[in-house]
Each structure stands twice: as C-alpha cells, then as structure tokens.
Motif scaffolding. Sequence first.
Motif, PDB file in Angstrom:
ATOM      1  N   ASN A  78       3.137  30.198 -12.097  1.00 14.55           N
ATOM      2  CA  ASN A  78       2.998  30.195 -13.554  1.00 14.55           C
ATOM      3  C   ASN A  78       1.570  29.883 -13.995  1.00 14.55           C
ATOM      4  O   ASN A  78       1.336  29.554 -15.146  1.00 14.55           O
ATOM      5  CB  ASN A  78       3.967  29.209 -14.216  1.00 14.55           C
ATOM      6  N   ILE A  79       0.628  29.968 -13.073  1.00  8.34           N
ATOM      7  CA  ILE A  79      -0.773  29.722 -13.425  1.00  8.34           C
ATOM      8  C   ILE A  79      -1.421  31.013 -13.913  1.00  8.34           C
ATOM      9  O   ILE A  79      -2.121  31.030 -14.919  1.00  8.34           O
ATOM     10  CB  ILE A  79      -1.540  29.132 -12.227  1.00  8.34           C
ATOM     11  N   PHE A  80      -1.192  32.107 -13.220  1.00 10.17           N
ATOM     12  CA  PHE A  80      -1.831  33.378 -13.551  1.00 10.17           C
ATOM     13  C   PHE A  80      -0.975  34.241 -14.476  1.00 10.17           C
ATOM     14  O   PHE A  80      -1.491  35.075 -15.198  1.00 10.17           O
ATOM     15  CB  PHE A  80      -2.176  34.142 -12.273  1.00 10.17           C
ATOM     16  N   MET A  81       0.352  34.049 -14.399  1.00  6.71           N
ATOM     17  CA  MET A  81       1.263  34.741 -15.301  1.00  6.71           C
ATOM     18  C   MET A  81       2.564  33.952 -15.350  1.00  6.71           C
ATOM     19  O   MET A  81       2.951  33.310 -14.381  1.00  6.71           O
ATOM     20  CB  MET A  81       1.532  36.170 -14.832  1.00  6.71           C
ATOM     21  N   LEU A  82       3.204  33.984 -16.515  1.00  2.49           N
ATOM     22  CA  LEU A  82       4.482  33.294 -16.661  1.00  2.49           C
ATOM     23  C   LEU A  82       5.576  34.150 -16.046  1.00  2.49           C
ATOM     24  O   LEU A  82       5.646  35.352 -16.281  1.00  2.49           O
ATOM     25  CB  LEU A  82       4.776  33.025 -18.134  1.00  2.49           C
ATOM     26  N   ILE A  83       6.441  33.511 -15.249  1.00  2.00           N
ATOM     27  CA  ILE A  83       7.463  34.272 -14.532  1.00  2.00           C
ATOM     28  C   ILE A  83       8.873  34.032 -15.053  1.00  2.00           C
ATOM     29  O   ILE A  83       9.822  34.611 -14.541  1.00  2.00           O
ATOM     30  CB  ILE A  83       7.408  33.977 -13.020  1.00  2.00           C
ATOM     31  N   GLY A  84       9.050  33.180 -16.043  1.00  2.00           N
ATOM     32  CA  GLY A  84      10.369  32.989 -16.636  1.00  2.00           C
ATOM     33  C   GLY A  84      11.143  31.811 -16.089  1.00  2.00           C
ATOM     34  O   GLY A  84      12.258  31.563 -16.531  1.00  2.00           O
ATOM     35  N   THR A  85      10.602  31.097 -15.137  1.00  2.00           N
ATOM     36  CA  THR A  85      11.233  29.870 -14.640  1.00  2.00           C
ATOM     37  C   THR A  85      10.135  28.889 -14.264  1.00  2.00           C
ATOM     38  O   THR A  85       9.041  29.287 -13.894  1.00  2.00           O
ATOM     39  CB  THR A  85      12.161  30.158 -13.435  1.00  2.00           C
ATOM     40  N   HIS A  86      10.451  27.607 -14.404  1.00  2.00           N
ATOM     41  CA  HIS A  86       9.455  26.595 -14.072  1.00  2.00           C
ATOM     42  C   HIS A  86       9.352  26.392 -12.575  1.00  2.00           C
ATOM     43  O   HIS A  86       8.274  26.424 -11.999  1.00  2.00           O
ATOM     44  CB  HIS A  86       9.801  25.256 -14.745  1.00  2.00           C
ATOM     45  N   LEU A  87      10.489  26.122 -11.953  1.00  2.00           N
ATOM     46  CA  LEU A  87      10.513  25.834 -10.529  1.00  2.00           C
ATOM     47  C   LEU A  87      11.849  26.328  -9.999  1.00  2.00           C
ATOM     48  O   LEU A  87      12.876  26.112 -10.628  1.00  2.00           O
ATOM     49  CB  LEU A  87      10.384  24.325 -10.301  1.00  2.00           C
ATOM     50  N   ALA A  88      11.811  27.008  -8.884  1.00  2.00           N
ATOM     51  CA  ALA A  88      13.038  27.481  -8.248  1.00  2.00           C
ATOM     52  C   ALA A  88      12.806  27.505  -6.743  1.00  2.00           C
ATOM     53  O   ALA A  88      11.835  28.089  -6.275  1.00  2.00           O
ATOM     54  CB  ALA A  88      13.413  28.866  -8.762  1.00  2.00           C
ATOM     55  N   GLU A  89      13.708  26.868  -6.018  1.00  2.00           N
ATOM     56  CA  GLU A  89      13.534  26.791  -4.570  1.00  2.00           C
ATOM     57  C   GLU A  89      13.484  28.161  -3.913  1.00  2.00           C
ATOM     58  O   GLU A  89      12.825  28.344  -2.909  1.00  2.00           O
ATOM     59  CB  GLU A  89      14.664  25.963  -3.949  1.00  2.00           C
ATOM     60  N   ARG A  90      14.193  29.119  -4.500  1.00  2.00           N
ATOM     61  CA  ARG A  90      14.209  30.468  -3.920  1.00  2.00           C
ATOM     62  C   ARG A  90      12.810  31.082  -3.889  1.00  2.00           C
ATOM     63  O   ARG A  90      12.536  31.964  -3.086  1.00  2.00           O
ATOM     64  CB  ARG A  90      15.179  31.360  -4.683  1.00  2.00           C
ATOM     65  N   LEU A  91      11.926  30.605  -4.732  1.00  2.00           N
ATOM     66  CA  LEU A  91      10.566  31.125  -4.770  1.00  2.00           C
ATOM     67  C   LEU A  91       9.711  30.597  -3.617  1.00  2.00           C
ATOM     68  O   LEU A  91       8.599  31.056  -3.407  1.00  2.00           O
ATOM     69  CB  LEU A  91       9.910  30.790  -6.109  1.00  2.00           C
ATOM     70  N   LEU A  92      10.248  29.642  -2.865  1.00  2.00           N
ATOM     71  CA  LEU A  92       9.532  29.099  -1.704  1.00  2.00           C
ATOM     72  C   LEU A  92       9.801  29.878  -0.427  1.00  2.00           C
ATOM     73  O   LEU A  92       9.222  29.572   0.617  1.00  2.00           O
ATOM     74  CB  LEU A  92       9.937  27.642  -1.466  1.00  2.00           C
ATOM     75  N   PHE A  93      10.671  30.868  -0.480  1.00  2.00           N
ATOM     76  CA  PHE A  93      11.047  31.589   0.725  1.00  2.00           C
ATOM     77  C   PHE A  93       9.825  32.163   1.439  1.00  2.00           C
ATOM     78  O   PHE A  93       9.617  31.926   2.626  1.00  2.00           O
ATOM     79  CB  PHE A  93      12.041  32.705   0.382  1.00  2.00           C
ATOM     80  N   PHE A  94       8.998  32.891   0.752  1.00  2.00           N
ATOM     81  CA  PHE A  94       7.828  33.515   1.359  1.00  2.00           C
ATOM     82  C   PHE A  94       6.733  32.493   1.713  1.00  2.00           C
ATOM     83  O   PHE A  94       6.219  32.501   2.837  1.00  2.00           O
ATOM     84  CB  PHE A  94       7.310  34.617   0.440  1.00  2.00           C
ATOM     85  N   PRO A  95       6.371  31.574   0.806  1.00  2.00           N
ATOM     86  CA  PRO A  95       5.356  30.581   1.169  1.00  2.00           C
ATOM     87  C   PRO A  95       5.782  29.678   2.318  1.00  2.00           C
ATOM     88  O   PRO A  95       4.940  29.163   3.054  1.00  2.00           O
ATOM     89  CB  PRO A  95       5.178  29.759  -0.113  1.00  2.00           C
ATOM     90  N   SER A  96       7.080  29.487   2.513  1.00  2.00           N
ATOM     91  CA  SER A  96       7.535  28.610   3.591  1.00  2.00           C
ATOM     92  C   SER A  96       7.214  29.179   4.972  1.00  2.00           C
ATOM     93  O   SER A  96       7.170  28.434   5.949  1.00  2.00           O
ATOM     94  CB  SER A  96       9.029  28.319   3.470  1.00  2.00           C
ATOM     95  N   VAL A  97       6.959  30.474   5.059  1.00  2.00           N
ATOM     96  CA  VAL A  97       6.541  31.063   6.337  1.00  2.00           C
ATOM     97  C   VAL A  97       5.217  30.430   6.778  1.00  2.00           C
ATOM     98  O   VAL A  97       5.068  30.015   7.924  1.00  2.00           O
ATOM     99  CB  VAL A  97       6.414  32.604   6.228  1.00  2.00           C
ATOM    100  N   ALA A  98       4.274  30.327   5.863  1.00  2.00           N
ATOM    101  CA  ALA A  98       2.984  29.701   6.183  1.00  2.00           C
ATOM    102  C   ALA A  98       3.174  28.230   6.525  1.00  2.00           C
ATOM    103  O   ALA A  98       2.545  27.712   7.451  1.00  2.00           O
ATOM    104  CB  ALA A  98       2.020  29.850   5.013  1.00  2.00           C
ATOM    105  N   PHE A  99       4.050  27.570   5.799  1.00  2.00           N
ATOM    106  CA  PHE A  99       4.334  26.155   6.066  1.00  2.00           C
ATOM    107  C   PHE A  99       4.874  25.977   7.480  1.00  2.00           C
ATOM    108  O   PHE A  99       4.457  25.069   8.206  1.00  2.00           O
ATOM    109  CB  PHE A  99       5.339  25.652   5.023  1.00  2.00           C
TER     110      PHE A  99
END
Length: 179
Positions: A78-99
Amino acid sequence: TAIFIMGKYFLLMLFPHPLSCDYSFNTIPIVSIGNIGFLLAFAFHIFLLYFAIKKIKEKHFLSFCILFYLGSMALASNIFMLIGTHLAERLLFFPSVAFCLVAVFFLCKIFKIDIFDSSKFSSLFKVNTSLLAIIGALLLLYSIKTYSRNKDWKSDTYLFGHDIETVPNSAHMLFYYAN
C-alpha cells in the motif's frame, strides 16, 4: 501506517500468531511518524535495502533474497498503490519464499555448510544431526500452527466467527460475520 504494516508482515513470518483472514479498517491503528513501530519497521527495511544494494555487485545471495522480498512486498505494501486491504496473510505467500531462502542460508552459515557446493549437499543431514533437529522443530511448530488454523476454514461462518475474536475492531470482519 503502511510501513508499520510492513513490519507486522515480517513479524507474522517469524511468529504467525494470532492469525485472521482479514485485517481491515480499524484493526491496525493509524500511526504517526513518531510511532516506535513505524520507526523500527522503517529502519529495518531501510537497512535491508541498503545491504541489498551494497552487496548486489558481489552477486551476494542475500542481496537477491532481500530484493526478491522487497519487490514482492511492494505489491502488497500500500506504499506505491492502494490494494483494497490493509494487511492479509495471504499476501505473504510470495514474499515468504525469500524468507525461507534466507532461513536456510543462515542455518547453513551457522552449521558451516556450503549450500552452493552440490557435491556436499547430498550428505547434509547425515553429518548434521543438530541441524536436522532444528529443522524438525521448526517444521513441527509451523505445521502445528498450520494444522490448527486449517480447522478455522471449515466454513465462512466458522472462519468469520473465530476471526472476529482475533480482530474485534475489523469493519470487514464484522460485516462478513453479520452476513
């Protein structure tokens, strides 16, 4: 607030509790620039970006992982564009690969394993019973959390009823449960 939420995302990857299917309006308070959570999240992410840029010429593995994490988180931040939700765990699916890649990298550093030497990788668990124990413990803990959370997804009514207890101020959760 978006940067504060980035910090919450990172903490959820480390310690995924409590979980909710939606963290909408009024679940996460609006924070100011003087908020300690904002300052810590901002400093942490600036450090990550600095390290990644500094090490990119060396083609350092962590540089790739950090840029992968930050790039994929940028889509949900939500820094570069608003996506319609504040926080959702499902949005961590892809970044969690790097983690996960970073977690493996640091475990291998701790146990002095060269993960980039494929000839030694096949005997990884035969030699390092301590590593196997740590991985087993992490796998067990995260699996228990996953299993216990899966039960909440039995139906929409059950999910929203459970999650309203976790995030009682969520406008969407109240709406979903009322429906």
